[in-house]
Design a protein around this motif. Structure first.
Motif, PDB file in Angstrom:
ATOM      1  N   LYS A 130       5.891   1.367  10.029  1.00  0.00           N
ATOM      2  CA  LYS A 130       5.465   0.382   9.035  1.00  0.00           C
ATOM      3  C   LYS A 130       6.547  -0.666   8.767  1.00  0.00           C
ATOM      4  O   LYS A 130       6.366  -1.850   9.026  1.00  0.00           O
TER       5      LYS A 130
ATOM      6  N   ARG B 240      -1.624  11.013   1.775  1.00  0.00           N
ATOM      7  CA  ARG B 240      -1.106  10.344   2.971  1.00  0.00           C
ATOM      8  C   ARG B 240      -2.253   9.730   3.786  1.00  0.00           C
ATOM      9  O   ARG B 240      -2.112   8.652   4.362  1.00  0.00           O
TER      10      ARG B 240
ATOM     11  N   ASP C 259       6.539   6.899   9.240  1.00  0.00           N
ATOM     12  CA  ASP C 259       6.095   5.785   8.405  1.00  0.00           C
ATOM     13  C   ASP C 259       7.152   4.694   8.315  1.00  0.00           C
ATOM     14  O   ASP C 259       6.845   3.497   8.362  1.00  0.00           O
TER      15      ASP C 259
ATOM     16  N   SER D 271      -3.325   1.231   5.167  1.00  0.00           N
ATOM     17  CA  SER D 271      -2.183   0.503   5.737  1.00  0.00           C
ATOM     18  C   SER D 271      -2.291   0.303   7.248  1.00  0.00           C
ATOM     19  O   SER D 271      -1.936  -0.772   7.761  1.00  0.00           O
TER      20      SER D 271
ATOM     21  N   VAL E  31       0.842  -1.204   0.000  1.00  0.00           N
ATOM     22  CA  VAL E  31       0.000   0.000   0.000  1.00  0.00           C
ATOM     23  C   VAL E  31       0.870   1.245   0.000  1.00  0.00           C
ATOM     24  O   VAL E  31       0.608   2.213  -0.731  1.00  0.00           O
ATOM     25  N   SER E  32       1.934   1.233   0.780  1.00  0.00           N
ATOM     26  CA  SER E  32       2.785   2.410   0.928  1.00  0.00           C
ATOM     27  C   SER E  32       3.483   2.790  -0.366  1.00  0.00           C
ATOM     28  O   SER E  32       3.550   3.973  -0.723  1.00  0.00           O
TER      29      SER E  32
ATOM     30  N   SER F 267       2.564   2.216  -3.397  1.00  0.00           N
ATOM     31  CA  SER F 267       1.570   2.764  -4.333  1.00  0.00           C
ATOM     32  C   SER F 267       1.206   4.194  -3.955  1.00  0.00           C
ATOM     33  O   SER F 267       1.125   5.083  -4.818  1.00  0.00           O
ATOM     34  N   SER F 268       1.021   4.411  -2.670  1.00  0.00           N
ATOM     35  CA  SER F 268       0.626   5.734  -2.199  1.00  0.00           C
ATOM     36  C   SER F 268       1.733   6.765  -2.396  1.00  0.00           C
ATOM     37  O   SER F 268       1.488   7.889  -2.844  1.00  0.00           O
ATOM     38  N   TYR F 269       2.949   6.393  -2.067  1.00  0.00           N
ATOM     39  CA  TYR F 269       4.047   7.343  -2.199  1.00  0.00           C
ATOM     40  C   TYR F 269       4.360   7.665  -3.661  1.00  0.00           C
ATOM     41  O   TYR F 269       4.808   8.766  -3.976  1.00  0.00           O
TER      42      TYR F 269
ATOM     43  N   THR G 105      -3.263   6.540   2.326  1.00  0.00           N
ATOM     44  CA  THR G 105      -2.305   5.503   2.714  1.00  0.00           C
ATOM     45  C   THR G 105      -2.616   4.974   4.100  1.00  0.00           C
ATOM     46  O   THR G 105      -2.668   3.760   4.334  1.00  0.00           O
ATOM     47  N   TRP G 106      -2.778   5.890   5.045  1.00  0.00           N
ATOM     48  CA  TRP G 106      -3.024   5.488   6.433  1.00  0.00           C
ATOM     49  C   TRP G 106      -4.336   4.728   6.578  1.00  0.00           C
ATOM     50  O   TRP G 106      -4.430   3.786   7.365  1.00  0.00           O
TER      51      TRP G 106
END
Length: 275
Positions: free
Chosen positions: A244, A110, A240, A117, A74-75, A77-79, A113-114
């Protein structure tokens, strides 16, 4: 519907916004580096976690591994969305804000993402402690509520007061999550034989997660004590990395080495088996 030969104004504006955001991100070394370091570490974590979990086969241990693997997936992809400007926008701060009337970059991606994730982190912890399904569902629901109302606090521009009201509601949801981690789940973890590792990961999670509302409050979205978007972004990114990737590594390493302990069932696993 857009007629042939005409220009869809909304598309033009969307592309212009993304282009402006991308250019601004590229020109801000501090901001750009805070995003790409996470992309790199998420990529490394995905490969590492796949390797670490290659021999995990027991049901509950496998579920923990899957939840853990989803965190960097997930991270990354989000970043990538943040770095490209896709999930970044510009908002004008309302009256009463320290930057009232000024246009500020909002990294609203962000919160997306949260919202995706952090439930995986809580799911992994709940499975580790072998708590019942209802408790996991309740805590994850509160966590998602925390992220959604946090997003509202970050994006609302009609009223400075409402930014802080949404922030307060988000913190209230956070208290629900903290209560479960501190008062309810530890006993289940002890009964499941995972008390020691759960205590370590719980402490790591609580300390790091407390940093997010603090950064929001002093950053550009809140009181604007720190007005640098790049510096604020680095604060979130550093949290993060620890909350994470380091969390996931410690969890998966323990699960891979103690699969027999994790495979013992009681609360969560028994509930699933009864269905």
């Amino acid at each position: 519907m857009t007629l042939p030969g005409t220009i869809d104004l909304s598309t033009v504006l969307l592309q212009a916004t993304q282009s402006d955001a991308f250019t601004q991100i590229q020109n801000d070394v501090l901001l750009n580096s805070s995003l790409w370091i996470n992309i790199a570490l998420a990529g490394v974590s995905i490969l590492l976690f796949v390797y670490m979990g290659r021999n995990v086969s027991a049901g509950r241990a496998r579920l923990i591994w899957a939840a853990t693997l989803l965190i960097p997936l997930v991270s990354i992809s989000s970043y990538l969305g943040l770095a490209s400007g896709l999930t970044v926008g510009f908002i004008e701060m309302p009256a009463g804000h320290a930057l009232a009337g000024e246009e500020v970059m909002s990294q609203w991606g962000r919160y997306l993402t949260w919202a995706l994730s952090t439930p995986m982190i809580l799911l992994a912890l709940g499975l580790l402690a072998d708590v019942d399904t209802g408790s996991i569902f309740t805590v994850i629901a509160a966590d998602i509520g925390m992220c959604v109302t946090g997003l509202a606090a970050a994006l609302i521009t009609s009223s400075y007061l409402f930014r802080w009201l949404f922030y307060a509601v988000s913190c209230a949801f956070f208290v629900v999550v903290l209560y479960a981690l501190v008062a309810e789940w530890p006993d289940s973890a002890e009964n499941a034989g995972t008390g020691e590792i759960f205590s370590t990961l719980r402490a790591l999670t609580i300390v790091l997660w407390l940093g997010y509302p603090i950064i929001w409050a002093i950053g550009v979205e809140g009181l604007a004590v720190v007005q640098s978007v790049g510096l604020t972004s680095w604060g979130y990114s550093a949290l993060d990395v620890l909350a994470k990737y380091v969390f996931s590594f410690l969890l998966l390493r323990w699960v891979a080495a103690n699969e027999r302990v994790v495979s013992a069932t009681s609360g969560m696993s028994s509930t699933l088996g009864d269905d």
